[in-house]
Design an enzyme around this catalytic site. Structure first.
Site, short mmCIF file in Angstrom:
data_model
loop_
_atom_site.label_atom_id
_atom_site.label_comp_id
_atom_site.label_asym_id
_atom_site.label_seq_id
_atom_site.Cartn_x
_atom_site.Cartn_y
_atom_site.Cartn_z
N ASP A 174 0.85 -1.20 0.00
CA ASP A 174 0.00 0.00 0.00
C ASP A 174 0.89 1.25 0.00
OD1 ASP A 174 -2.01 1.83 0.21
OD2 ASP A 174 -2.87 1.04 2.06
N ASP A 225 -3.55 2.45 -5.50
CA ASP A 225 -2.38 2.47 -4.61
C ASP A 225 -2.21 1.19 -3.79
OD1 ASP A 225 -4.59 2.82 -3.03
OD2 ASP A 225 -3.85 4.59 -1.97
N GLU A 226 -2.95 0.13 -4.14
CA GLU A 226 -2.87 -1.12 -3.39
C GLU A 226 -2.69 -2.33 -4.31
OE1 GLU A 226 -5.46 -1.72 0.33
OE2 GLU A 226 -6.67 -0.43 -0.95
#
Length: 381
Positions: free
Chosen positions: A9, A103-104
């Site tokens: 993350d 973003d993960e």
């Protein structure tokens, strides 16, 4: 076989990108989002979070909590480009990768412990991402997606956490039930009203009681509280486009109806984009006339998954395209140049009211079907 799942993350991703572009923002309370009082916070720095600011908070409230915050409108195209850089590094090295959002990422590295230490491998990957992109990133490594994600949360900011199988329950037990993925605001309040605050308490509730209170979701949350999650890591594939079109039983020149139909089609596609956590930057409108001549027009736009800007662009394209005033046989819309993302991250110019409207409409569609909401004028035809 014991699985090894990594959750990666990017820390305060939008803020981190802006800090790379402007080093004066480092160490400052920064808000990314709509710059007006009616806007919404899309992301915020850790310095701003100390004042109680959080994502999806109305900008007016955020500025009251943190009056010295620096507000940046945001650049979705730049964020998407940076996200792709990270994804390319990960996919070039990991055997199975799922891109959960902009973003993960989830990685399934099961079996790699025979050749590498999984924790060492994940550490080296994280170090490589930081070196190549300059972006801070955290990871959690454990036996499934739930524990890995919770571990990442505990590792932040810019850290690492490895939770081995024998330590899963002792790791989860003292944490707040807020930490469990899938426990939102309403579920949290309901569980707290039952006297449940820590994961340890939730894990020892009878599953039958959880089912009575929350249905199937109650069982899922109970399993997660006990460190059980068989959800697979789904290999990452970037969908290139999404489209819909309608062929009329009777050809038409009713411009008002065609515009209403286009609006309904856009709303259908934007819901699918948000459902799949996608954003588009290219819109194409297609017309087929009664003589079977087919024409298209397209335009590039800033990345979005929101109804209003896409409806406006689509109408503009249709008005430019429909010049012959002939009977129309078919009309269609396509969104392309898709990237991973979700509606909240593009709220740089949207109001809180508009955001709430999108959320309410999507909730109705998820519950009653994708066509539960449409344009009234379309239904009259």
């Amino acid at each position: 076989m014991i699985r090894n799942i990594v959750h990666l993350d990017l820390d305060s991703f939008f803020v981190s990108v802006e800090q790379l572009r402007n080093s004066k923002l480092i160490g400052k309370p920064v808000l990314i989002g709509g710059t007006s009082d009616r806007g919404v916070v899309a992301s915020c720095s850790y310095e701003a979070r100390k004042f109680g600011v959080s994502s999806a908070m109305p900008m007016r409230m955020a500025k009251m909590l943190c009056p010295d915050a620096i507000i940046v409108k945001g650049d979705m195209e730049e964020y998407s480009r940076r996200s792709l850089e990270v994804t390319e590094i990960i996919t070039s090295r990991a055997p199975v990768v799922e891109k959960a959002s902009i973003d993960e990422h989830y990685l399934d590295i099961t079996g790699m412990d025979k050749f590498f230490g999984c924790n060492v491998w994940a550490h080296e990957l994280r170090e490589l991402i930081i070196k190549e992109t300059g972006l801070p990133i955290s990871f959690g490594l454990s036996v499934n997606k739930t524990v890995a994600k919770v571990a990442t949360g505990e590792a932040k900011p810019n850290g690492e956490k490895y939770v081995e199988l024998p330590s899963v329950n002792s790791f989860l037990n003292p944490l707040s039930i807020k930490k469990i993925p899938g426990v939102g605001g309403k579920t949290y309040q309901l569980l707290r009203s039952m006297g449940i605050e820590k994961i340890h308490t939730l894990a020892h509730i009878a599953p039958e009681q959880m089912y009575r209170v929350l249905g199937e979701n109650g069982i899922t949350i109970w399993q997660k509280a006990n460190g059980v999650d068989e959800t697979p890591v789904i290999p990452y594939e970037e969908r290139k486009s999404i489209s819909t079109e309608t062929t009329f039983d009777k050809d038409t020149t009713n411009v008002d109806y065609l515009n209403q139909l286009l609006q309904a089609m856009v709303m259908e596609l934007t819901f699918k984009l948000r459902k799949e956590k996608r954003l588009t930057s290219c819109v194409t409108v297609k017309l087929r006339y009664s003589n079977f001549d087919t024409e298209t027009k397209q335009v590039r736009i800033p990345y979005t998954a929101l109804d209003r800007p896409l409806i406006d662009v689509t109408r503009e394209l249709f008005n430019k395209l429909y010049s012959r005033r002939m009977l129309v046989r078919l009309i269609g819309v396509r969104f392309s140049h898709l990237v991973s993302g979700f509606e909240q991250i593009n709220l740089f110019t949207e109001s809180v009211e508009q955001y709430n409207l999108y959320q309410a409409m999507d909730k109705i569609r998820r519950r009653f079907g994708e066509k539960a909401i449409t344009i009234a004028g379309v239904l009259k035809q």
